[in-house]
Enzyme design. Structure first.
Site, mmCIF file in Angstrom:
data_model
loop_
_atom_site.group_PDB
_atom_site.id
_atom_site.type_symbol
_atom_site.label_atom_id
_atom_site.label_comp_id
_atom_site.label_asym_id
_atom_site.label_seq_id
_atom_site.Cartn_x
_atom_site.Cartn_y
_atom_site.Cartn_z
ATOM 1 N N ASN A 174 0.845 -1.201 0.000
ATOM 2 C CA ASN A 174 0.000 0.000 0.000
ATOM 3 C C ASN A 174 0.879 1.249 0.000
ATOM 4 O O ASN A 174 2.103 1.153 -0.013
ATOM 5 C CB ASN A 174 -0.964 -0.016 1.193
ATOM 6 C CG ASN A 174 -0.208 -0.122 2.504
ATOM 7 O OD1 ASN A 174 0.599 0.732 2.833
ATOM 8 N ND2 ASN A 174 -0.446 -1.198 3.253
ATOM 9 N N ASP B 209 -4.148 -5.894 4.580
ATOM 10 C CA ASP B 209 -5.222 -6.717 5.136
ATOM 11 C C ASP B 209 -5.208 -8.124 4.553
ATOM 12 O O ASP B 209 -5.669 -9.066 5.182
ATOM 13 C CB ASP B 209 -6.579 -6.055 4.861
ATOM 14 C CG ASP B 209 -6.754 -4.807 5.719
ATOM 15 O OD1 ASP B 209 -6.237 -4.820 6.858
ATOM 16 O OD2 ASP B 209 -7.374 -3.830 5.251
ATOM 17 N N LYS C 176 8.849 -16.933 -10.978
ATOM 18 C CA LYS C 176 8.164 -15.710 -11.401
ATOM 19 C C LYS C 176 7.001 -16.077 -12.326
ATOM 20 O O LYS C 176 7.183 -16.891 -13.261
ATOM 21 C CB LYS C 176 9.155 -14.807 -12.133
ATOM 22 C CG LYS C 176 8.602 -13.444 -12.423
ATOM 23 C CD LYS C 176 9.647 -12.551 -13.055
ATOM 24 C CE LYS C 176 8.992 -11.275 -13.539
ATOM 25 N NZ LYS C 176 9.733 -10.644 -14.606
ATOM 26 N N PHE D 77 -4.406 3.382 14.844
ATOM 27 C CA PHE D 77 -4.565 4.389 13.800
ATOM 28 C C PHE D 77 -5.621 3.886 12.826
ATOM 29 O O PHE D 77 -5.829 2.681 12.701
ATOM 30 C CB PHE D 77 -3.240 4.618 13.051
ATOM 31 C CG PHE D 77 -2.483 5.799 13.569
ATOM 32 C CD1 PHE D 77 -1.864 5.763 14.804
ATOM 33 C CD2 PHE D 77 -2.398 6.974 12.825
ATOM 34 C CE1 PHE D 77 -1.174 6.851 15.295
ATOM 35 C CE2 PHE D 77 -1.712 8.077 13.298
ATOM 36 C CZ PHE D 77 -1.098 8.021 14.538
ATOM 37 N N LYS E 56 -11.621 -3.130 18.484
ATOM 38 C CA LYS E 56 -10.252 -3.572 18.751
ATOM 39 C C LYS E 56 -9.842 -3.337 20.202
ATOM 40 O O LYS E 56 -8.674 -3.523 20.557
ATOM 41 C CB LYS E 56 -9.289 -2.895 17.769
ATOM 42 C CG LYS E 56 -9.663 -3.169 16.294
ATOM 43 C CD LYS E 56 -8.554 -2.848 15.323
ATOM 44 C CE LYS E 56 -9.043 -3.018 13.893
ATOM 45 N NZ LYS E 56 -7.972 -3.127 12.918
HETATM 46 O O1 C5P Z 1 -9.204 -2.021 10.552
HETATM 47 P P1 C5P Z 1 -8.147 -1.107 10.050
HETATM 48 O O2 C5P Z 1 -7.134 -1.813 9.198
HETATM 49 O O3 C5P Z 1 -8.637 0.135 9.417
HETATM 50 O O4 C5P Z 1 -7.412 -0.616 11.382
HETATM 51 C C1 C5P Z 1 -6.284 0.153 11.352
HETATM 52 C C2 C5P Z 1 -5.468 -0.110 12.595
HETATM 53 O O5 C5P Z 1 -5.329 -1.509 12.758
HETATM 54 C C3 C5P Z 1 -4.069 0.446 12.504
HETATM 55 O O6 C5P Z 1 -3.668 0.816 13.817
HETATM 56 C C4 C5P Z 1 -3.271 -0.741 11.970
HETATM 57 O O7 C5P Z 1 -1.895 -0.643 12.371
HETATM 58 C C5 C5P Z 1 -3.979 -1.902 12.620
HETATM 59 N N1 C5P Z 1 -3.976 -3.139 11.841
HETATM 60 C C6 C5P Z 1 -3.289 -4.237 12.286
HETATM 61 N N2 C5P Z 1 -3.319 -5.422 11.590
HETATM 62 C C7 C5P Z 1 -4.011 -5.516 10.445
HETATM 63 C C8 C5P Z 1 -4.714 -4.409 9.960
HETATM 64 C C9 C5P Z 1 -4.677 -3.228 10.672
HETATM 65 O O8 C5P Z 1 -2.639 -4.142 13.329
HETATM 66 N N3 C5P Z 1 -4.002 -6.655 9.776
#
Ligand code: C5P
Length: 412
Positions: A220, A289, A299, A335, A353
């Protein structure tokens, strides 16, 4: 309801600070001219004190032109006498930095010599003193110098380790003056009020990369700038800081323990092995995600017109922390990057969370969020919503820490 929180203090700034820069006789003195210029531009009041041998490398005119102030070189000069004494000099200053510090000056400080304006000023000072040794590698590694460095540390002076590299004399090794971006962090730490002293802070930053063949990955736009700024600000304010970061192009912050990772799984593993020692955990990383369900060893060829990659979810590190952290002993901050309904989305994640605080940034705006140097954070906790002003990421990081300290969210 949204309201603005004004910054309590400017923790990460040199504005209005009085700094004595002691310059001694090493070729690296020319680099310190640039430091003095930067400090003056950042509105610090810089008094440069030069030793006799320093004047052989750089003239006092160089420093006075850059600092906009008089340079002090002589304890007994008729011109300097009466206007400013070594006692008055250190009494009015916030900090002393000796850069470059030669083996000779370090030896003189070791034994409390007071035979020139710089050593006398340091002896009379009860303010922080930073020493930046810079010399030939053999001189630096000589047992006499090493012993003297250990002694000056016991006297309470902070010693910033020199860097390794090519030397002006043609040798290679340890003894080079570090870059300003490193030294300035230590200086800012000495100038701060240390309100995070005693805190063990764990910060995550940057993107993660999910490989699907040896050449390609899914990731990303995160640059890591916000997480790095939070780590830097915490260090400056006295915390012990560990930074778990995905791949970024940023310099690692001075004084911070860095654990580099690549994938979300690696970040998960690093965070899980670290978090129990942390009193504050701030998850600013943009974790991917999803990851590819399979990892191709070869490859993937572009023979086919289309390519389908099956994605499976990554672990949600923050959610796992929310279930494991002890809210009585640990502050967990998340965040969220959102493009709409900032408050609603933030509150949802705060609950889901199990967080004490969430910082939401608006990635729909070109001025905040990914890649850029500025941000506008909306802080949401169980007391309400606070919109911080749009500012640089380092100031936003300081404001986040100000909020945490001011609202007594720290647990230890
Ligand atoms: O649910 P979302 O991805 O928007 O949440 C963002 C927060 O969750 C951020 O603090 C990010 O570092 C954390 N996060 C995480 N593991 C993931 C996705 C997001 O720790 N797989």
């Amino acid at each position: 309801m949204l309201f603005f929180l004004l910054p309590k203090t400017m923790h990460t700034s040199f504005v209005g600070k009085r700094i004595i820069v002691g310059v001694t006789g090493s070729i690296a003195a020319f680099k310190v001219a640039g430091w003095v210029s930067t400090l003056a531009q950042e509105e610090a009041e810089v008094d440069v004190v030069m030793t006799e041998s320093a004047k052989r490398f750089v003239t006092s005119l160089t420093f006075s032109s850059l600092s906009g102030r008089r340079v002090l070189t002589n304890m007994f000069s008729a011109e300097e006498e009466g206007t400013i004494s070594h006692i008055g000099l250190s009494r009015e200053a916030d900090c002393i930095i000796v850069a470059p510090a030669t083996a000779q000056t370090i030896a003189r400080l070791t034994y409390g010599f007071a035979d020139d304006l710089l050593t006398t000023t340091i002896l009379a000072a009860d303010i922080p003193v930073l020493i930046c040794p810079a010399m030939n590698v053999k001189m630096y590694e000589h047992p006499a110098t090493q012993k003297n460095i250990e002694i000056v540390k016991t006297l309470g002076y902070k010693v910033i380790e020199p860097e390794c590299g090519n030397m002006a004399c043609g040798d290679y090794g340890k003894g080079r003056l570090p870059d300003w971006h490193q030294v300035s962090e230590y200086l800012l730490k000495e100038l701060s009020d240390g309100d995070l002293k005693g805190q063990n802070v764990l910060v995550t930053a940057g993107p993660t990369r999910e490989r699907y063949d040896p050449a390609r990955f899914i990731s990303n736009r995160s640059s890591g700038k916000m997480g790095f700024a939070i780590a830097r600000a915490a260090f400056r304010r006295g915390a012990e800081v560990t930074l778990v970061t995905g791949p970024t192009s940023l310099d690692w912050p001075a004084g911070v323990r860095v654990i580099p990772v690549v994938s979300a799984q690696q970040m998960y593993d690093a965070v899980m092995s670290e978090f129990s020692n942390s009193s504050v955990i701030i998850k600013a990383a943009a974790v991917s995600d999803f990851k590819s369900a399979e990892h191709h060893l070869e490859k993937i060829k572009k023979d086919d017109a289309t390519l389908t990659i099956k994605l499976v979810p990554n672990p949600d590190i923050l959610q796992a922390l929310g279930a494991r952290c002890d809210p009585k002993k640990q502050l967990l901050v998340g965040f969220a990057a959102e493009s709409s309904d900032l408050e609603k989305q933030g509150r949802k994640k705060l609950e889901k969370k199990n967080l004490a605080l969430i910082a939401v940034n608006n990635i729909a705006s070109a001025q905040s969020g990914f890649e850029v140097d500025s941000n506008q954070l909306v802080l949401i906790d169980h007391n309400g919503v606070t919109e911080l002003p749009h500012t640089s990421k380092i100031k936003a990081a300081d404001m986040l820490w100000d909020y945490i300290v001011k609202n007594k969210l720290l647990k230890t």
